[in-house]
Write a protein that holds these residues in place. Structure first.
Motif, PDB file in Angstrom:
ATOM      1  N   LYS A 141       7.327 -50.299  75.622  1.00 39.62           N
ATOM      2  CA  LYS A 141       8.418 -49.786  74.783  1.00 39.62           C
ATOM      3  C   LYS A 141       8.164 -48.329  74.395  1.00 39.62           C
ATOM      4  CE  LYS A 141      12.095 -50.488  72.177  1.00 39.62           C
ATOM      5  NZ  LYS A 141      13.375 -50.294  72.776  1.00 39.62           N
ATOM      6  N   ASP A 142       6.890 -47.990  74.071  1.00 38.03           N
ATOM      7  CA  ASP A 142       6.543 -46.609  73.724  1.00 38.03           C
ATOM      8  C   ASP A 142       6.727 -45.682  74.921  1.00 38.03           C
ATOM      9  OD1 ASP A 142       5.816 -47.487  71.179  1.00 38.03           O
ATOM     10  OD2 ASP A 142       3.722 -47.803  71.785  1.00 38.03           O
TER      11      ASP A 142
ATOM     12  N   GLU B 297       8.781 -46.164  77.479  1.00 31.75           N
ATOM     13  CA  GLU B 297      10.219 -46.023  77.702  1.00 31.75           C
ATOM     14  C   GLU B 297      10.847 -45.053  76.698  1.00 31.75           C
ATOM     15  OE1 GLU B 297      14.245 -48.711  77.350  1.00 31.75           O
ATOM     16  OE2 GLU B 297      12.375 -49.725  77.896  1.00 31.75           O
ATOM     17  N   GLN B 298      10.525 -45.201  75.420  1.00 32.65           N
ATOM     18  CA  GLN B 298      11.094 -44.327  74.396  1.00 32.65           C
ATOM     19  C   GLN B 298      10.650 -42.889  74.608  1.00 32.65           C
ATOM     20  OE1 GLN B 298      13.514 -45.355  72.207  1.00 32.65           O
ATOM     21  NE2 GLN B 298      13.715 -43.145  72.021  1.00 32.65           N
TER      22      GLN B 298
ATOM     23  N   ASN C 116      13.062 -39.680  75.317  1.00 32.55           N
ATOM     24  CA  ASN C 116      12.968 -38.487  74.480  1.00 32.55           C
ATOM     25  C   ASN C 116      12.661 -37.230  75.286  1.00 32.55           C
ATOM     26  OD1 ASN C 116      13.471 -40.062  72.246  1.00 32.55           O
ATOM     27  ND2 ASN C 116      11.324 -40.272  71.690  1.00 32.55           N
TER      28      ASN C 116
END
Length: 164
Positions: free
Chosen positions: A96-97, A99-100, A104
């Motif tokens: 998830k990190d 992907e985020q 960004n």
């Protein structure tokens, strides 16, 4: 049409001559810089990140599932590893990190992917043979005329850079 060597400014040639000793690698970067219209800074970044070593080496099923001309183009487009130095990730990274962080830093990620990619979205629902899947990252490649799905499985450290 001009030869590739005449299409780049002298500063690009200085970078190629000083940073790359092997003629085959130098020609690769010369052609890629012309095709991608790379600035001198982008050329230097691509050399430092090992673009040549990573290009076209991903394990795929393209030769089994696509016609030869599409298979060759698809294989040349996809890399084995992508360098995500710009994300400044820690050792204990979660999908998830990752992907985020990519969302960004989409501009830098698009430069890393290469020519012809357009971002469609993330966590896009796909129905395949009646089963629902969620694509971590979904792109369209204008050169291959197809969608490219990225499923982010893990992250590993390679030469002080994180790759997926």
């Amino acid at each position: 049409m001009q030869q590739a060597v005449a299409q780049l400014p002298w500063g690009h040639h200085q970078v190629l001559l000083t940073k790359i000793k092997e003629p085959e690698k130098r020609i690769h970067y010369l052609l890629q810089a012309c095709e991608g219209n790379w600035s001198r800074n982008i050329l230097s970044l691509k050399i430092e990140s090992g673009h040549y070593e990573r290009s076209g080496k991903a394990i795929t099923n393209f030769s089994l599932t696509l016609p030869v001309e599409q298979s060759d183009l698809a294989q040349e487009t996809i890399k084995n590893q992508y360098v995500f130095d710009f994300l400044r990730l820690t050792e204990s990274i979660k999908e998830k990190d990752l992907e985020q962080g990519l969302i960004n830093h989409l501009k830098n990620f698009m430069l890393e992917l290469g020519k012809g990619f357009a971002w469609v979205g993330n966590q896009k629902q796909l129905n395949v043979a009646g089963d629902d899947f969620f694509a971590d990252l979904l792109f369209y490649n204008f050169n291959m005329h197809c969608f490219v799905v990225f499923e982010l499985l893990c992250c590993a450290q390679h030469n002080n850079s994180y790759v997926a």
